[in-house]
Design a protein around this motif. Sequence first.
Motif, PDB file in Angstrom:
ATOM      1  N   SER A   1       0.855  -1.191   0.000  1.00 52.63           N
ATOM      2  CA  SER A   1       0.000   0.000   0.000  1.00 52.63           C
ATOM      3  C   SER A   1       0.889   1.238   0.000  1.00 52.63           C
ATOM      4  CB  SER A   1      -0.889   0.001   1.246  1.00 52.63           C
ATOM      5  OG  SER A   1      -0.091   0.051   2.412  1.00 52.63           O
ATOM      6  N   ASP A   2       0.271   2.406  -0.038  1.00 59.68           N
ATOM      7  CA  ASP A   2       1.114   3.602   0.026  1.00 59.68           C
ATOM      8  C   ASP A   2       1.326   3.995   1.488  1.00 59.68           C
ATOM      9  OD1 ASP A   2      -1.292   4.732   0.736  1.00 59.68           O
ATOM     10  OD2 ASP A   2      -1.392   6.119  -0.954  1.00 59.68           O
ATOM     11  N   GLU A   3       2.225   4.952   1.692  1.00 60.88           N
ATOM     12  CA  GLU A   3       2.587   5.318   3.059  1.00 60.88           C
ATOM     13  C   GLU A   3       1.428   5.908   3.851  1.00 60.88           C
ATOM     14  OE1 GLU A   3       6.374   7.307   4.019  1.00 60.88           O
ATOM     15  OE2 GLU A   3       7.067   6.446   2.132  1.00 60.88           O
ATOM     16  N   ALA A   4       0.549   6.628   3.169  1.00 66.35           N
ATOM     17  CA  ALA A   4      -0.603   7.228   3.866  1.00 66.35           C
ATOM     18  C   ALA A   4      -1.481   6.143   4.487  1.00 66.35           C
ATOM     19  CB  ALA A   4      -1.413   8.097   2.900  1.00 66.35           C
ATOM     20  N   ASP A   5      -1.723   5.056   3.732  1.00 65.10           N
ATOM     21  CA  ASP A   5      -2.509   3.929   4.255  1.00 65.10           C
ATOM     22  C   ASP A   5      -1.818   3.308   5.458  1.00 65.10           C
ATOM     23  OD1 ASP A   5      -4.451   4.184   2.366  1.00 65.10           O
ATOM     24  OD2 ASP A   5      -3.822   2.456   1.149  1.00 65.10           O
ATOM     25  N   ALA A   6      -0.515   3.095   5.312  1.00 66.69           N
ATOM     26  CA  ALA A   6       0.258   2.472   6.383  1.00 66.69           C
ATOM     27  C   ALA A   6       0.239   3.362   7.621  1.00 66.69           C
ATOM     28  CB  ALA A   6       1.692   2.222   5.923  1.00 66.69           C
ATOM     29  N   GLN A   7       0.346   4.672   7.402  1.00 64.29           N
ATOM     30  CA  GLN A   7       0.348   5.613   8.521  1.00 64.29           C
ATOM     31  C   GLN A   7      -0.984   5.554   9.260  1.00 64.29           C
ATOM     32  OE1 GLN A   7       1.900   9.150   6.870  1.00 64.29           O
ATOM     33  NE2 GLN A   7       3.252   9.496   8.601  1.00 64.29           N
ATOM     34  N   LYS A   8      -2.071   5.463   8.496  1.00 64.30           N
ATOM     35  CA  LYS A   8      -3.402   5.387   9.110  1.00 64.30           C
ATOM     36  C   LYS A   8      -3.517   4.095   9.925  1.00 64.30           C
ATOM     37  CE  LYS A   8      -8.370   5.566   8.187  1.00 64.30           C
ATOM     38  NZ  LYS A   8      -8.545   5.300   9.609  1.00 64.30           N
ATOM     39  N   LYS A   9      -3.033   2.992   9.343  1.00 65.34           N
ATOM     40  CA  LYS A   9      -3.078   1.695  10.018  1.00 65.34           C
ATOM     41  C   LYS A   9      -2.353   1.782  11.363  1.00 65.34           C
ATOM     42  CE  LYS A   9      -2.651  -1.792   7.033  1.00 65.34           C
ATOM     43  NZ  LYS A   9      -1.987  -2.818   6.211  1.00 65.34           N
ATOM     44  N   VAL A  10      -1.147   2.348  11.345  1.00 66.35           N
ATOM     45  CA  VAL A  10      -0.343   2.458  12.562  1.00 66.35           C
ATOM     46  C   VAL A  10      -1.006   3.400  13.567  1.00 66.35           C
ATOM     47  CG1 VAL A  10       1.859   3.306  13.494  1.00 66.35           C
ATOM     48  CG2 VAL A  10       1.837   1.853  11.456  1.00 66.35           C
ATOM     49  N   SER A  11      -1.475   4.548  13.103  1.00 65.87           N
ATOM     50  CA  SER A  11      -2.069   5.490  14.062  1.00 65.87           C
ATOM     51  C   SER A  11      -3.393   4.972  14.617  1.00 65.87           C
ATOM     52  CB  SER A  11      -2.182   6.899  13.477  1.00 65.87           C
ATOM     53  OG  SER A  11      -3.256   6.991  12.600  1.00 65.87           O
ATOM     54  N   ASP A  12      -4.141   4.185  13.829  1.00 67.73           N
ATOM     55  CA  ASP A  12      -5.369   3.564  14.356  1.00 67.73           C
ATOM     56  C   ASP A  12      -5.028   2.641  15.524  1.00 67.73           C
ATOM     57  OD1 ASP A  12      -6.911   4.892  12.531  1.00 67.73           O
ATOM     58  OD2 ASP A  12      -7.290   3.156  11.242  1.00 67.73           O
ATOM     59  N   VAL A  13      -3.964   1.873  15.374  1.00 67.22           N
ATOM     60  CA  VAL A  13      -3.546   0.957  16.441  1.00 67.22           C
ATOM     61  C   VAL A  13      -3.140   1.768  17.686  1.00 67.22           C
ATOM     62  CG1 VAL A  13      -1.802  -0.715  17.164  1.00 67.22           C
ATOM     63  CG2 VAL A  13      -2.841  -0.903  14.907  1.00 67.22           C
ATOM     64  N   LEU A  14      -2.364   2.834  17.482  1.00 66.41           N
ATOM     65  CA  LEU A  14      -1.913   3.650  18.602  1.00 66.41           C
ATOM     66  C   LEU A  14      -3.084   4.332  19.326  1.00 66.41           C
ATOM     67  CD1 LEU A  14       1.278   5.185  16.995  1.00 66.41           C
ATOM     68  CD2 LEU A  14       1.235   3.622  18.941  1.00 66.41           C
TER      69      LEU A  14
END
Length: 169
Positions: free
Chosen positions: A151-164
């Motif tokens: 995926s692109d970085e924006a998707d990955a960033q959302k995934k990580v911040s959702d977990v946090l």
Amino acid sequence: MSKTKKSEFRPNDFVVYPAHGVGKIMSIEEQEIAGMSLELFVIAFEKDKMTLRVPTNKAVESGLRSLSSPDVVQDAMKTLKGKAKVKRAMWSRRAQEYEQKINSGDLIAIAEVVRDLHRSDDQREQSYSERQLYEAALDRLTREVAAVSGSDEADAQKKVSDVLVSRAA
């Protein structure tokens, strides 16, 4: 067994170099250095606008590795959900440890840094150096999550911040 592990990495492979994170092998080239012919991986780190040349025979020694498996990414996400473990040591000592974890290239260790330095809105401010380390770790983590999931970085960033964020709740 003198067969070299050259075939492990190929052009267009995404790889992780401990000190710089995710890069892409652009080519494998021969170069003459000090009168010796040397085979090098040419690795581009697009985001840092940087190209690195790593001798193929030193690649594994230098810590160059393939992207983490999806299982390791899952473990990293689980690590993020955990409770922050902040030692009572002086900041300079802790900062050094965080720096080592970030540069280890180990995704789980990087996730631990993100977890330990993450601040939710109701927590105290981060110092400048905390913020720098947090962002460096977060950047490494999201780039690898993006590369592994395609995926692109924006998707990955959302995934990580959702977990946090879910952890803070």
